[in-house]
Design an enzyme around this catalytic site. Structure first.
Site, short mmCIF file in Angstrom:
data_model
loop_
_atom_site.label_atom_id
_atom_site.label_comp_id
_atom_site.label_asym_id
_atom_site.label_seq_id
_atom_site.Cartn_x
_atom_site.Cartn_y
_atom_site.Cartn_z
N THR A 129 -0.52 5.09 6.41
CA THR A 129 -1.63 4.20 6.79
C THR A 129 -1.33 3.53 8.12
OG1 THR A 129 -2.67 2.08 6.26
CG2 THR A 129 -0.58 2.51 5.20
N ASP A 130 -2.38 3.14 8.83
CA ASP A 130 -2.16 2.40 10.09
C ASP A 130 -1.56 1.03 9.83
OD1 ASP A 130 -4.42 1.11 9.02
OD2 ASP A 130 -5.57 1.14 10.88
N GLU A 131 -1.61 0.58 8.56
CA GLU A 131 -1.10 -0.76 8.26
C GLU A 131 0.41 -0.85 8.41
OE1 GLU A 131 -2.92 -2.75 4.96
OE2 GLU A 131 -4.76 -1.57 5.12
N TYR A 153 2.11 -4.14 0.25
CA TYR A 153 1.49 -2.80 0.28
C TYR A 153 1.98 -2.03 1.49
CZ TYR A 153 -1.97 0.74 1.59
OH TYR A 153 -2.57 1.91 2.02
N LYS A 157 4.28 1.37 1.78
CA LYS A 157 3.80 2.59 2.45
C LYS A 157 4.74 2.99 3.58
CE LYS A 157 0.55 4.73 1.91
NZ LYS A 157 0.30 5.92 1.04
P1 NAD Z 1 -7.32 4.70 -4.51
O1 NAD Z 1 -6.69 3.44 -4.94
O2 NAD Z 1 -8.79 4.85 -4.55
O3 NAD Z 1 -6.72 5.92 -5.37
C1 NAD Z 1 -5.37 6.07 -5.64
C2 NAD Z 1 -5.22 7.16 -6.68
O4 NAD Z 1 -3.81 7.38 -6.92
C3 NAD Z 1 -5.84 6.82 -8.03
O5 NAD Z 1 -6.56 7.94 -8.52
C4 NAD Z 1 -4.64 6.52 -8.92
O6 NAD Z 1 -4.86 6.79 -10.29
C5 NAD Z 1 -3.59 7.45 -8.32
N1 NAD Z 1 -2.21 7.00 -8.59
C6 NAD Z 1 -1.71 5.76 -8.43
N2 NAD Z 1 -0.41 5.75 -8.78
C7 NAD Z 1 -0.08 7.03 -9.15
C8 NAD Z 1 1.10 7.66 -9.58
N3 NAD Z 1 2.24 6.96 -9.75
N4 NAD Z 1 1.08 8.97 -9.86
C9 NAD Z 1 -0.08 9.69 -9.73
N5 NAD Z 1 -1.23 9.13 -9.33
C10 NAD Z 1 -1.25 7.82 -9.03
O7 NAD Z 1 -6.74 4.96 -3.05
P2 NAD Z 1 -7.42 5.58 -1.75
O8 NAD Z 1 -8.13 4.50 -1.03
O9 NAD Z 1 -8.10 6.83 -2.09
O10 NAD Z 1 -6.11 5.92 -0.89
C11 NAD Z 1 -5.50 7.20 -0.97
C12 NAD Z 1 -4.30 7.24 -0.03
O11 NAD Z 1 -4.73 6.99 1.31
C13 NAD Z 1 -3.23 6.20 -0.33
O12 NAD Z 1 -1.96 6.80 -0.12
C14 NAD Z 1 -3.49 5.11 0.70
O13 NAD Z 1 -2.30 4.39 1.00
C15 NAD Z 1 -3.95 5.94 1.87
N6 NAD Z 1 -4.84 5.26 2.82
C16 NAD Z 1 -5.96 4.64 2.37
C17 NAD Z 1 -6.81 4.03 3.28
C18 NAD Z 1 -8.08 3.36 2.83
O14 NAD Z 1 -8.77 2.75 3.65
N7 NAD Z 1 -8.48 3.47 1.57
C19 NAD Z 1 -6.50 4.05 4.66
C20 NAD Z 1 -5.34 4.70 5.08
C21 NAD Z 1 -4.50 5.30 4.15
P1 TYD Z 2 -9.70 -4.29 2.43
O1 TYD Z 2 -10.91 -3.46 2.17
O2 TYD Z 2 -8.98 -4.91 1.28
O3 TYD Z 2 -8.70 -3.38 3.30
P2 TYD Z 2 -7.32 -3.79 4.07
O4 TYD Z 2 -6.93 -5.16 3.72
O5 TYD Z 2 -6.36 -2.78 3.54
O6 TYD Z 2 -7.63 -3.63 5.52
O7 TYD Z 2 -10.09 -5.46 3.43
C1 TYD Z 2 -10.67 -5.19 4.69
C2 TYD Z 2 -10.84 -6.52 5.40
O8 TYD Z 2 -11.80 -7.29 4.69
C3 TYD Z 2 -9.57 -7.35 5.46
O9 TYD Z 2 -9.52 -8.02 6.71
C4 TYD Z 2 -9.74 -8.34 4.33
C5 TYD Z 2 -11.25 -8.55 4.27
N1 TYD Z 2 -11.80 -8.86 2.93
C6 TYD Z 2 -12.61 -9.99 2.75
O10 TYD Z 2 -12.90 -10.75 3.71
N2 TYD Z 2 -13.09 -10.24 1.50
C7 TYD Z 2 -12.81 -9.44 0.44
O11 TYD Z 2 -13.26 -9.77 -0.71
C8 TYD Z 2 -12.00 -8.28 0.64
C9 TYD Z 2 -11.67 -7.37 -0.51
C10 TYD Z 2 -11.53 -8.03 1.92
#
Ligand code: NAD
Ligand code: TYD
Length: 341
Positions: A129-131, A153, A157
């Site tokens: 992730t970019d985080e 988190y 990561k």
């Molecule tokens: P999500 O929370 O929607 O889904 C995560 C999935 O992983 C779920 O289906 C959960 O059941 C499964 N899981 C959790 N722990 C597990 C384990 N121990 N074994 C097997 N399965 C497990 O997440 P997402 O938003 O789809 O993110 C997917 C990936 O992308 C993650 O690695 C996250 O760090 C990365 N990512 C997400 C974002 C974003 O904006 N959502 C951005 C950059 C990177």
């Molecule tokens: P989020 O979707 O949790 O992603 P991330 O923290 O991983 O970037 O949050 C996106 C942005 O929105 C972040 O700056 C936190 C803010 N946020 C709120 O202001 N209110 C909320 O209820 C949530 C969930 C996020």
């Protein structure tokens, strides 16, 4: 191609499996290994259940026996490509309890990599992730910038990200690492900003905006993310890291405003609440590396946000099952937001 997709019952993983089947049809074989945590919904991919080229495996990436079973593939012949989406993913939850983040996002990656050493994979994609770069007030991070994760988190990561890199260097595994920005789109669990605010707005519930609402995220439509991962499976170079951004930096208050316009709801729904602890101010990544290889995001942000809002309007049963019938979600929401005032 034979894929092992982990976390395929989650938001991005389920979109990615669908992307593969839409693009490659029967030429793609997919094992989906998912623990079905609160965020995993097997029914997200219900349309593929029972097909000969899809296998759902309920299991944990941190358990070697589950991982060994998954590496057998759909038909016991093995897999060529592993894409590790499985993770604990919500920053706010990591502030309440970080142990599962270490277990899955660090230790789970190690278990997947160890099993990979016993196989002849052509590609192992670690979805980072970019985080992991931390916050940046001006400019954008490139792949060679130091990592500076600032919450449990992103620290977890970063651990998985560097473990995958270590295995590429130490054992010559064909690893690439992707660092994507904030995704949005269909099937996103309604705890994250966009789906939470869209579904709250539909129900005339307050939109809890943290702090001054001026934190910046770079929004990437999930379909573009899937296309980038698919592109990098083919064109990535072992041991390399790739930023995947949407080029759509927006303040949270602007996203909130757009959601209210699209749902035709009043500004009075916005509720300023206490800020997130250690809230990263701005994420920004330079994606010229992947663009120089020929990849471009295809989606216009406003169009994608409109269609995402439309998806939540048309798929109420999906998110109501979570928000109204999941005791886990209700308890989380109560605990998370009651404390914010
Ligand atoms: P999500 O929370 O929607 O889904 C995560 C999935 O992983 C779920 O289906 C959960 O059941 C499964 N899981 C959790 N722990 C597990 C384990 N121990 N074994 C097997 N399965 C497990 O997440 P997402 O938003 O789809 O993110 C997917 C990936 O992308 C993650 O690695 C996250 O760090 C990365 N990512 C997400 C974002 C974003 O904006 N959502 C951005 C950059 C990177
Ligand atoms: P989020 O979707 O949790 O992603 P991330 O923290 O991983 O970037 O949050 C996106 C942005 O929105 C972040 O700056 C936190 C803010 N946020 C709120 O202001 N209110 C909320 O209820 C949530 C969930 C996020």
């Amino acid at each position: 191609m034979r894929y092992l997709v982990t976390g395929g019952a989650g938001f991005i993983g389920s979109n990615f499996v669908r992307y593969l089947f839409n693009k490659y049809g029967d030429a793609a074989q997919v094992v989906n290994l998912d623990k079905l945590t609160y965020a995993g919904i097997r029914e997200n991919l219900a349309e593929y259940e029972g097909k000969p080229n899809y296998r759902f495996l309920h299991g944990d990436i941190a358990k070697p026996e589950d991982v060994a079973e998954a590496y057998k593939g759909v038909d016991g012949s093995g897999v060529d490509v592993v894409v590790n989406f499985a993770a604990e993913t919500h920053v706010d939850r990591s502030l309440m309890e970080a142990g599962t983040f270490i277990e899955t996002d660090v230790h789970g990656v190690l278990v997947l990599l160890e099993e990979a050493r016993k196989t002849n994979l052509t590609r192992f994609v670690q979805i980072s992730t970019d985080e992991v770069y931390g916050s940046i007030d001006d400019g954008s991070f490139t792949e060679s910038d130091p990592l500076n994760p600032r919450n449990p988190y992103s620290a977890s990561k970063a651990g998985g990200d560097r473990m995958a890199y270590a295995y590429s260097q130490t054992y010559n595994l064909p690893v690439i690492i992707t660092r994507a920005s904030n995704n949005f789109g269909p099937w996103q669990y309604p705890e994250k900003l966009i789906p939470l605010f869209v579904t709250n707005a539909i129900d005339d519930l307050p939109l809890p905006l943290y702090g001054d609402g001026r934190n910046v995220r770079d929004w990437l439509y999930v379909e573009d993310h899937c296309a980038a991962v698919d592109f990098l499976i083919e064109h990535g170079v072992n041991g390399e890291t790739y930023n995947i951004g949407g080029g759509n930096e927006r303040e949270n208050r602007e996203i909130t405003q757009k959601i209210l316009e699209l749902t035709k709801k009043p500004d009075t729904l916005i509720k300023r609440v206490a800020d997130r602890q250690g809230h990263d101010r701005r994420y920004s990544i330079d994606m010229s590396k992947v663009e120089s290889m020929g990849f471009r995001c295809a989606t216009d942000f406003d169009t994608a946000l409109r269609s995402t809002v439309q998806w939540y309007v048309e798929n109420e049963p999906w998110w109501r099952a979570i928000k109204e019938r999941s005791a886990e979600f209700k308890a989380y929401y109560e605990k998370q937001y009651a404390a914010r005032g």
